[in-house]
Design a protein around this motif. Structure first.
Motif, short mmCIF file in Angstrom:
data_model
loop_
_atom_site.label_atom_id
_atom_site.label_comp_id
_atom_site.label_asym_id
_atom_site.label_seq_id
_atom_site.Cartn_x
_atom_site.Cartn_y
_atom_site.Cartn_z
N GLN A 4 -3.04 -19.30 -0.13
CA GLN A 4 -5.01 -19.20 0.13
C GLN A 4 -5.50 -19.28 1.02
OE1 GLN A 4 -2.46 -21.47 -0.87
NE2 GLN A 4 -3.79 -23.23 -0.14
N PHE A 5 -4.74 -18.84 2.44
CA PHE A 5 -5.28 -18.82 3.81
C PHE A 5 -5.15 -17.02 4.01
CE2 PHE A 5 -4.92 -23.46 3.49
CZ PHE A 5 -5.82 -23.48 3.90
N SER A 6 -4.42 -16.48 3.77
CA SER A 6 -3.66 -14.91 3.82
C SER A 6 -4.58 -14.66 4.09
CB SER A 6 -2.07 -15.27 4.02
OG SER A 6 -1.92 -14.72 2.09
N ARG A 7 -4.66 -12.66 3.85
CA ARG A 7 -5.67 -11.83 4.16
C ARG A 7 -4.70 -10.87 2.98
NH1 ARG A 7 -7.47 -14.54 8.50
NH2 ARG A 7 -10.03 -14.70 7.92
N ASP A 263 -3.22 3.46 -5.24
CA ASP A 263 -3.62 5.35 -5.30
C ASP A 263 -2.90 6.13 -6.50
OD1 ASP A 263 -0.48 5.49 -4.92
OD2 ASP A 263 -0.84 5.48 -2.93
N SER A 264 -2.30 7.26 -6.73
CA SER A 264 -2.10 7.77 -7.63
C SER A 264 -1.03 7.51 -7.90
CB SER A 264 -2.33 9.43 -7.45
OG SER A 264 -2.08 10.07 -6.10
N GLN A 265 0.28 7.41 -7.07
CA GLN A 265 1.23 7.42 -7.42
C GLN A 265 1.26 5.81 -7.57
OE1 GLN A 265 4.23 9.22 -6.54
NE2 GLN A 265 1.54 10.43 -6.50
N GLY A 266 0.22 4.77 -7.61
CA GLY A 266 0.86 3.09 -7.96
C GLY A 266 0.79 2.46 -6.37
N ASN A 267 0.13 3.04 -5.20
CA ASN A 267 1.08 2.23 -4.33
C ASN A 267 0.17 1.61 -3.63
OD1 ASN A 267 3.96 3.04 -4.27
ND2 ASN A 267 2.62 5.46 -4.09
N ALA A 268 -0.34 0.32 -3.34
CA ALA A 268 -1.08 -1.00 -2.96
C ALA A 268 -0.90 -0.80 -0.99
CB ALA A 268 -1.17 -1.53 -3.47
N VAL A 269 -1.17 -0.13 -0.88
CA VAL A 269 -0.74 -0.27 0.80
C VAL A 269 -1.06 -0.90 1.33
CG1 VAL A 269 0.66 1.61 0.52
CG2 VAL A 269 -1.64 1.88 1.57
N ARG A 270 -1.39 -1.01 2.66
CA ARG A 270 -2.39 -1.79 3.88
C ARG A 270 -1.44 -2.02 5.14
NH1 ARG A 270 -5.04 -7.03 4.07
NH2 ARG A 270 -4.98 -6.40 1.64
N ASN A 280 4.06 2.57 -7.35
CA ASN A 280 4.01 1.69 -7.70
C ASN A 280 4.76 0.39 -7.55
OD1 ASN A 280 3.00 2.67 -10.17
ND2 ASN A 280 5.49 3.33 -10.60
N SER A 281 4.58 0.26 -6.33
CA SER A 281 4.75 -0.55 -4.76
C SER A 281 3.47 -1.07 -4.00
CB SER A 281 5.89 -0.18 -3.84
OG SER A 281 6.97 0.31 -4.60
N LEU A 282 4.15 -2.28 -3.76
CA LEU A 282 2.74 -2.62 -2.37
C LEU A 282 3.55 -2.82 -1.17
CD1 LEU A 282 1.49 -6.30 -3.73
CD2 LEU A 282 2.26 -5.85 -1.20
N VAL A 283 3.21 -2.50 -0.18
CA VAL A 283 3.56 -2.50 1.14
C VAL A 283 2.47 -3.05 2.22
CG1 VAL A 283 4.35 -1.43 2.45
CG2 VAL A 283 5.38 -0.35 0.55
N HIS A 284 2.72 -3.97 2.96
CA HIS A 284 1.49 -4.31 3.91
C HIS A 284 2.26 -4.61 4.54
CE1 HIS A 284 -1.67 -8.10 3.82
NE2 HIS A 284 -1.16 -7.89 4.55
N SER A 285 1.84 -4.10 5.86
CA SER A 285 2.71 -3.84 7.82
C SER A 285 1.66 -4.30 8.26
CB SER A 285 2.84 -3.08 7.57
OG SER A 285 2.91 -2.57 8.91
N GLU A 286 1.34 -5.65 8.76
CA GLU A 286 1.12 -6.92 9.64
C GLU A 286 0.90 -6.76 10.42
OE1 GLU A 286 -0.03 -10.53 9.48
OE2 GLU A 286 -0.28 -11.16 6.80
N GLY A 295 11.90 5.96 -1.39
CA GLY A 295 12.81 6.35 -2.44
C GLY A 295 12.84 5.14 -3.19
N LEU A 296 12.04 3.94 -3.22
CA LEU A 296 12.07 3.06 -3.87
C LEU A 296 10.95 2.75 -5.06
CD1 LEU A 296 13.38 0.87 -1.16
CD2 LEU A 296 14.45 1.56 -3.46
N ASP A 297 10.86 2.57 -6.37
CA ASP A 297 9.93 1.83 -7.16
C ASP A 297 9.83 0.66 -6.95
OD1 ASP A 297 8.08 2.97 -8.97
OD2 ASP A 297 9.72 1.89 -11.09
N ASP A 298 8.22 -0.07 -7.19
CA ASP A 298 8.00 -1.13 -8.42
C ASP A 298 8.94 -2.35 -7.28
OD1 ASP A 298 6.74 -1.87 -10.52
OD2 ASP A 298 8.57 -3.12 -10.75
N VAL A 299 8.68 -1.90 -5.92
CA VAL A 299 9.05 -3.18 -4.73
C VAL A 299 7.51 -3.94 -3.87
CG1 VAL A 299 11.27 -2.07 -4.03
CG2 VAL A 299 9.87 -1.11 -2.42
N VAL A 300 8.25 -4.81 -3.08
CA VAL A 300 7.17 -4.91 -2.33
C VAL A 300 7.37 -5.55 -0.74
CG1 VAL A 300 6.04 -7.32 -1.54
CG2 VAL A 300 5.89 -6.62 -4.18
N VAL A 301 6.81 -4.78 -0.64
CA VAL A 301 7.42 -5.38 1.57
C VAL A 301 5.67 -6.09 1.63
CG1 VAL A 301 8.73 -3.59 3.00
CG2 VAL A 301 9.03 -2.57 0.60
N VAL A 302 6.29 -6.73 2.52
CA VAL A 302 5.18 -7.13 3.49
C VAL A 302 5.96 -7.96 4.28
CG1 VAL A 302 3.64 -9.75 3.58
CG2 VAL A 302 4.79 -8.75 1.13
#
Lengths: 448, 448
Positions: A4-7, A263-270, A280-286, A295-302
């Motif tokens: 709840q406190f993370s962005r 985006d059009s590839q289904g990726n949510a990046v930050r 179809n992946s979520l990639v979040h780089s702080e 070369g990956l599908d459907d992964v989460v990388v934080v």
């Protein structure tokens, strides 16, 4: 860091801040009460201050589950006026339409004022097996659009969810709305021990400028039970308002991905991210680092400066098992995070080696660390922003940007920001032991 | 960091170091010649020193492919003695059995001494489509165990590889062995321009204590071609020694994974790593950070303090495309790495903010930075290990562990390690601009 406190969802605003900001319209809502774990007190205060939201902050000295928290909230509100209507909000949900939410709160309030314990039921958009459901019954007398609750249903399997949706069931949002006196009467009827413990903890609470601290011994006596189980599933007064705004409890990484822009590839990046053949992946780089996925599908990388999580999105529910494993193995990352919030600001470690450690320290205007000394390390402070007032034994000096001061081993010292802008400094610790517990606090304005 | 200098396969030794250490037996090998890119000169020197290997280091001012490098090596060796036998080794291969390798080198040398251009042919262990092949012909006259080369075969597809192996073909290791005068004659016959450019570059080379620097203009004239194409596939003197030691060119992450030790789940891990439900993966965590992977199969995760790579192991060949993309987008991570090696030691950035930057600096014993000044920043140096000799304008001071010194904007300064142990210090830069290019070098013992 607690979700709840993370962005994660929004780069600027945590879900806690978004929740607080959602109820700032003074024509609808009074000043909020935040019930928080004592451990989270500085980040709660810091994030509320950042968002410009004034709130009463009540600190739980131990985790006693949601019935005790709701009891404390009802008792606090009843002191203002027993007929005050309360809206209970979780701090880690995402709501896509603030206006629709406010309208729903206004509508549900009429049921609450009439003595019902209302819940908001969300129109399902998929046969979710990770939410509880609520089946609406007949319309409440004279309250158009509000329904009695026929029954609450625990998280079903997918087939069960499809059946429930076909029958008109709604997702149980966990948002409740009721009069303080009504909830107190319900708690007295169903879980009198919870109510008694909350009342005793509040009566013996201590207050300082920022926080109301519940009495630890009294509060610990509250049986651990959820408000759903303690009251909602037993009361005869339960009502539900069907609503249809976009909503997620962001309970898994998959749920986080679903509420983000993609985006059009289904990726949510930050952040600084570069993807090749990834979908179809979520990639979040702080932080400053670059994160790349190939070369990956459907992964989460934080990736954050102190830890990296890589997970199959479909199996991201197992992250909970991971945290349990980390706790068991005493990895500090299970609970700690790199930037440590304190009543006076924060610090974070930027380097460590044999016999030395380097920290960046931020002190808010007016912030004042405890008067302290260390037996095993000397410290060099280089001010890189703002002005520091530094006490070293009998001497008090002002240290400006691009100036340094030396604190020998064993010297009594104190750091204060007397200025109007944040103070930032680099601390280089040198000594045979640089652990956090080599600190003798002699005096502390925050009562630590 | 270029693969050959990183500690991916072994936590202590890079493949470059392992290659150098493989040829230290003075009863078999003379002092090695390292042919390296000029950009890599400090890390080459640093890693050789760490491994205690003495070598002649020849610097290529530009990349002209392997024929030119082999020409330079042959010409260098011919200066010692035209009949010197050379063994050409790539710096990024893994060999599982050093003794078997040395025995093979001794055996192949007899062919080289007899005037053959020998290659080592590795007995295939799988139908690899990522290696070239060599088909042995009849045994060489009077050289038992050594064969003429029937032909070299480019990387085949999998079916082709299976056919080749059935026919007795071997992997082309890229290790070549020949007399210097024989190679010079072959180069003169097949690629005279390459030989001429290498000779001119070597004749006009400059030498200092550590390096032989080829002349840039002369060397740039060498046509870019590989030694395989320029000589091996054309010469009538090609010979091959079949060998069967464990070998990999570590050309992809999948190949790296194959040569590492793996647990019962098929995972090869290094550093602070925690896995949940993860199999057949390579997870490498550098630095203090924790890396976690949940619910994935067949992935590669490499996390360092400045970058994170997550890739499907099957598609890890595409990492090359990624690096090309990073170069195109001018991400510094394509070529730079966090710890920057210099002739005097190294530095790495540990923090950066508005108007300040913090670095950790290591100076080797005897190391001496240039006499320099900055127009836009002041610097604070806190010594955390060893002793520094610091020149500030006219003054020279010794700064010991746990002491600090201040260098005002515009002051002429120089840092030296006069001691017997490495010097480490924390540098806090404060100023309106902290870029690397705000440096005026007045004097430098390394000729920069």
């Amino acid at each position: 860091m607690p979700k709840q406190f993370s962005r994660l969802v929004d780069a600027e605003t945590s879900t806690f801040q978004a929740t607080a900001l959602r109820v700032t319209d003074a024509s609808v809502f009074a000043k909020p009460i935040v019930i928080a774990s004592s451990d989270a007190r500085f980040i709660v205060a810091e994030q509320l201050a950042q968002s410009g939201v004034a709130a009463d902050i009540v600190l739980e000295p131990s985790r006693q589950d949601s019935a005790a928290a709701v009891a404390v909230a009802a008792l606090c509100a009843a002191k203002r006026d027993p007929s005050t209507v309360l809206l209970i909000l979780a701090a880690d949900h995402v709501i896509g339409d603030t206006e629709a939410f406010r309208a729903a709160a206004r509508d549900a309030a009429s049921g609450a004022r009439a003595g019902h314990v209302m819940t908001l039921g969300i129109q399902p958009t998929r046969p979710a097996s990770d939410y509880g459901y609520v089946r609406p019954g007949p319309v409440l007398d004279g309250l158009s659009g509000l329904h009695a609750v026929e029954r609450f249903v625990e998280k079903p399997d997918k087939a069960g969810a499809e059946r429930l949706i076909a029958e008109g069931a709604l997702w149980n949002s966990g948002y409740f709305m009721f009069r303080a006196d009504v909830m107190i009467a319900e708690l007295a009827a169903h879980v009198p021990d919870v109510l008694a413990a909350a009342r005793a903890a509040l009566e013996a609470a201590t207050s300082d400028l920022d926080f109301i601290r519940l009495d630890a011994a009294a509060f610990a006596k509250a049986p651990k039970t959820s408000i759903d189980y303690a009251v909602m599933e037993r009361t005869s007064r339960a009502g539900v308002l069907p609503v249809s705004f976009p909503w997620s409890d962001v309970g898994t990484w998959d749920a986080v991905w679903k509420v983000l822009d993609r985006d059009s590839q289904g990726n949510a990046v930050r952040g600084r991210v570069e993807l090749v053949g990834t979908t179809n992946s979520l990639v979040h780089s702080e932080g400053e680092g670059l994160t790349t996925v190939v070369g990956l599908d459907d992964v989460v990388v934080v990736a954050t400066p102190d830890a990296v999580l890589v997970a199959s999105k479909a199996r991201s529910g197992e992250v909970k098992d991971l945290v349990a494993t980390l706790r068991q193995k005493a990895h500090p990352e299970a609970d700690a995070h790199r930037r440590m919030y304190r009543p006076w600001g924060w610090y974070q470690r930027i380097d460590i080696g044999e016999r030395f450690q380097v920290k960046r320290i931020m002190v808010t205007p007016g912030g004042r660390l405890s008067l302290q000394k260390h037996y095993h390390r000397a410290e060099h402070w280089v001010v890189v922003k703002g002005t520091a007032e530094v006490t070293v034994n009998e001497r008090v000096v002002l240290v400006h940007e691009n100036e340094a001061v030396y604190l020998p081993i064993g010297s009594m010292h104190r750091l204060t920001n007397p200025g109007k802008i944040p103070l930032e400094l680099i601390e280089v610790q040198v000594g045979s032991y640089t652990g956090e517990d080599d600190i003798i606090r002699v005096e502390d304005i925050y009562g630590r």
